[in-house]
Structures are given as structure tokens and as C-alpha cells.
Scaffold this motif. Structure first.
Motif, mmCIF file in Angstrom:
data_model
loop_
_atom_site.group_PDB
_atom_site.id
_atom_site.type_symbol
_atom_site.label_atom_id
_atom_site.label_comp_id
_atom_site.label_asym_id
_atom_site.label_seq_id
_atom_site.Cartn_x
_atom_site.Cartn_y
_atom_site.Cartn_z
ATOM 1 N N TRP A 44 0.818 -1.203 0.000
ATOM 2 C CA TRP A 44 0.000 0.000 0.000
ATOM 3 C C TRP A 44 0.854 1.256 0.000
ATOM 4 C CZ3 TRP A 44 -4.756 -0.209 -1.479
ATOM 5 C CH2 TRP A 44 -5.457 -1.411 -1.333
ATOM 6 N N CYS A 45 2.012 1.234 0.653
ATOM 7 C CA CYS A 45 2.921 2.382 0.602
ATOM 8 C C CYS A 45 3.438 2.597 -0.818
ATOM 9 C CB CYS A 45 4.088 2.179 1.558
ATOM 10 S SG CYS A 45 3.680 2.370 3.309
ATOM 11 N N TYR A 46 3.730 1.505 -1.503
ATOM 12 C CA TYR A 46 4.218 1.606 -2.875
ATOM 13 C C TYR A 46 3.138 2.182 -3.797
ATOM 14 C CZ TYR A 46 5.715 0.082 -7.526
ATOM 15 O OH TYR A 46 6.056 0.044 -8.851
ATOM 16 N N MET A 47 1.924 1.689 -3.659
ATOM 17 C CA MET A 47 0.849 2.189 -4.515
ATOM 18 C C MET A 47 0.543 3.653 -4.209
ATOM 19 S SD MET A 47 -1.837 -0.939 -5.059
ATOM 20 C CE MET A 47 -2.365 -0.972 -3.344
ATOM 21 N N TRP A 48 0.591 4.046 -2.928
ATOM 22 C CA TRP A 48 0.377 5.450 -2.563
ATOM 23 C C TRP A 48 1.466 6.321 -3.168
ATOM 24 C CZ3 TRP A 48 3.667 8.656 0.189
ATOM 25 C CH2 TRP A 48 3.150 9.893 0.557
ATOM 26 N N ASP A 49 2.703 5.848 -3.119
ATOM 27 C CA ASP A 49 3.818 6.618 -3.653
ATOM 28 C C ASP A 49 3.685 6.782 -5.168
ATOM 29 O OD1 ASP A 49 6.661 7.451 -2.325
ATOM 30 O OD2 ASP A 49 6.888 7.017 -4.461
ATOM 31 N N ARG A 50 3.292 5.720 -5.835
ATOM 32 C CA ARG A 50 3.101 5.798 -7.301
ATOM 33 C C ARG A 50 2.017 6.796 -7.670
ATOM 34 N NH1 ARG A 50 4.284 2.392 -11.339
ATOM 35 N NH2 ARG A 50 2.119 2.455 -12.066
ATOM 36 N N ARG A 51 0.995 6.851 -6.861
ATOM 37 C CA ARG A 51 -0.123 7.736 -7.173
ATOM 38 C C ARG A 51 0.233 9.205 -6.911
ATOM 39 N NH1 ARG A 51 -6.353 6.496 -5.374
ATOM 40 N NH2 ARG A 51 -7.336 8.187 -6.561
ATOM 41 N N LYS A 52 0.994 9.479 -5.858
ATOM 42 C CA LYS A 52 1.299 10.855 -5.490
ATOM 43 C C LYS A 52 2.541 11.395 -6.186
ATOM 44 C CE LYS A 52 1.612 13.934 -1.507
ATOM 45 N NZ LYS A 52 1.565 14.064 -0.025
ATOM 46 N N PHE A 53 3.515 10.524 -6.424
ATOM 47 C CA PHE A 53 4.775 10.967 -7.027
ATOM 48 C C PHE A 53 5.062 10.142 -8.285
ATOM 49 C CE2 PHE A 53 5.086 11.678 -2.433
ATOM 50 C CZ PHE A 53 5.381 13.041 -2.391
#
Length: 353
Positions: free
Chosen positions: A68-77
């Protein structure tokens, strides 16, 4: 005058009894030490099994968090997940460090003293793609490093392997090459039944059955690395799994991931010299940026992709006692379809060892 001589029999009997007692004590001591050793081994085995079970839950927890941290990072940055190896976007302190599929290890605190979890994220689009039914072995033979190979013995082993792959996926019983025969009758002579599949590979691990499969990774200390062959996407579910249905996803780019493909594989296939290999290793270790590489090496590596595909392989290892006991989970997710609910299968593989 007649003198009497007294018999010393009792003293001799005392000596024999002492020997018997010492012998019995020795035997009992050996038995006692054996019981103590067995108890110690059983205790250590129990601790190891219990700890590995505990580490499995720690690793699963870290895997979920990392996903979930990886997917959040992909979405924001999103820009940071393109052109990996370049400077990343400046972030606020609360955003933390980037979660990138570049293979760099990341330590996650478990909150339990003595336990550590290390997470590595790789792009799943790395290595050789064998999922097609159109003679994947011939694609390997077309590569320049095979055509220009001077080691005739190794070249013959590569041909042996690649023709075995071609015979495995083709839908007929005709040999791909008369000198390398791997159809049904040939496997029956080997004592192997129900081979070949005569259809596309369903899972990557099927290729490990092929003859001489280790030849492509023999310079990696003889190990067959999982990322040498690309993970195969699950196929559309039509009344059960089938080799004839199409894959649920194809890579957006035919290029393999630069940071997730092994150094030795790149060196072998691109004929890198010792200096270029060292430069590549420094780049993949994060010591230098893409812009710092020599123009010659950049030109060679342009055949690989620095953009993330969105399909990520997470390798999560739980450690205890400084790594004396460990448990690893390797899982691949199509991160682009999880939130969209686009596909039924989001997890492409899940291996615990």
C-alpha cells in the motif's frame, strides 16, 4: 612351627566390583549426555519452528504495508517512478523516502526487539519473456550474444535448451531441430510422462524442467535466478485455468526493467567489459545517477526500461538473531489494477520459503 596363610580373595573381589561400578557409571553418563543432547536439539528445533512461524506473520504484515505504501507513492509521485536512477522529486518530511521498484533494501521496524524485516521491490517485467507460444527459444537464439558466442560447448547447451523450449510450447509433435528432440516420444524415453505441454507456459517455474536450463545462469555461480525468466501473468479464467486463453495483462513495454534484471545477465547479453560492469553495479546500488554514466554505457543500457511497469515483485524477509533464523515471502502484484478492480487476479505469485 606351622604358619597359616590368609586368602586375599575379598580384596580381589573389591577391585572387580570397582571396575564394574565405573563401567556402569560410564554407560549411564553416556546415556545421560545423549538424553541431554536430544533435549537441547528438540528445544532448539522448537524455538526455530516457532520463530519461523512468528516471522511469517511479521513478513506478511510488512508485505501488506509495503504494497500500500508503494501504490500510494506511485499515485502521489508518479514522476519519480519514471526514469529510475535520476534525481527524485523534492518531498516534504512527512512524505518519507520514495518507495521505488529499484531493488534497494528497506528496513521496516516491527516493534519487537530482536526482529527485523527487510523489503526489496523489483519490477516484475525483467528477464526473458517465455510466455508467448511463438517459439520463445528462437527469440533467445536471435540475441547477439548467442550469435557471437565463441564458446562452442556453451553454445550447444543453449541450443539444446532453446529447442527444448520450442518443442514444449508448439502444438505439434514435430521436432524443432533434428539434433535436439524433445517431443512426447522423446520424453517417454527419458521416463517422463505427459510432456511436453504443447501449449504456452502457465507459470514461469515450468521452464525449470527444460534440459540445460542452467546454462543461461551458469555465470551467476550456477544458480537459476527467478528474475532471469519473466513472471508469467495469469490467464483469463474460463471454466478453469487454460493454456489456450490469453494473458490478463501484457507489458506496456517490450523492454525488460534495467534495475530489476540481474547485473550478470545484462553483462552476458550486452557483452559489457569489466569497467562497464563495475559502473553498472554502482548505478544499481544508487552510488551514481543515470546522468553520471558514460555515454557508451548509456547507449547500451537504452535497450532496457527505466520506467516502472506497475507490476511489482516484493521480497520480504523477516530476520531474528542477526539473521540466523529467517522467513521470506516473495509476491508479485499487478498494482495498477488493484484499486481499479480491473482484473480478477491481482496477485500473480505468492511464495513462502
Amino acid at each position: 612351627m606351622k604358619h597359616f596363610q590368609f586368602n586375599n580373595k575379598s580384596r580381589r573381589e573389591d577391585g572387580i566390583a570397582l571396575i564394574v561400578v565405573i563401567g556402569m557409571l560410564s554407560v549411564m553418563l553416556v546415556v545421560a549426555f545423549g538424553i541431554m543432547s536430544e533435549a537441547t536439539v528438540s528445544n532448539l528445533s522448537g524455538v526455530t519452528i516457532a520463530t519461523r512461524g512468528d516471522l511469517k506473520y511479521e513478513a506478511e504484515s510488512a508485505l501488506s504495508r509495503s504494497l500500500w505504501c508503494y501504490m500510494w507513492d506511485r499515485r502521489k509521485f508518479m514522476s519519480d517512478h519514471r526514469n529510475l536512477g535520476s534525481e527524485t522529486e523534492e518531498r516534504n518530511e512527512e512524505d518519507g523516502t520514495p518507495w521505488l521498484a529499484n531493488g534497494m533494501p528497506r528496513a521496516i521496524s516491527t516493534g519487537n526487539e530482536g526482529k527485523d524485516v527487510v523489503v526489496k521491490i523489483h519490477d516484475a517485467m525483467s528477464g526473458t519473456d517465455i510466455s508467448t507460444k511463438h517459439r520463445p527459444g528462437s527469440e533467445i537464439r536471435k540475441k547477439s550474444f548467442v550469435k557471437e558466442m565463441e564458446d562452442l560447448e556453451r553454445l550447444e547447451r543453449i541450443e539444446c535448451f532453446t529447442y527444448a523450449v520450442d518443442d514444449y510450447v508448439d502444438e505439434n509433435e514435430y521436432h524443432s531441430h533434428q539434433d535436439y528432440k524433445y517431443e512426447m516420444e522423446d520424453y517417454e524415453d527419458f521416463g517422463i510422462a505427459d510432456f511436453p505441454a504443447n501449449g504456452k507456459f502457465q507459470v514461469r517455474e515450468e521452464v525449470y524442467w527444460m534440459d540445460n536450463v542452467d546454462v543461461l545462469a551458469e555465470r551467476d555461480e550456477g544458480n537459476i535466478y527467478n528474475n532471469y525468466f519473466r513472471v508469467i501473468p495469469p490467464r483469463a479464467w474460463k471454466k478453469g485455468p487454460s493454456r489456450t486463453t490469453n494473458s490478463m495483462m501484457r507489458s506496456n513495454s517490450a523492454k525488460a526493467s534495467l534495475l530489476s534484471t540481474s547485473d550478470q545477465q545484462i553483462a552476458n547479453e550486452e557483452s559489457l567489459d569489466e569497467f562497464q560492469l563495475e559502473e553498472l553495479q554502482e548505478f544499481k546500488a544508487g552510488k551514481v545517477l543515470w546522468e553520471d554514466l558514460s555515454p557508451e554505457l548509456q547507449s547500451v543500457l537504452n535497450s532496457y526500461s527505466r520506467n516502472e511497469s506497475g507490476v511489482a515483485t516484493f521480497i520480504v524477509t523477516g530476520l531474528k538473531y542477526d539473521g540466523e533464523i529467517s522467513r521470506t515471502i516473495k509476491a508479485t502484484y499487478d498494482c495498477g489494477s488493484i484499486l481499479k478492480n480491473k482484473n480478477f487476479f491481482h496477485c500473480w505469485e505468492h511464495v513462502i520459503y
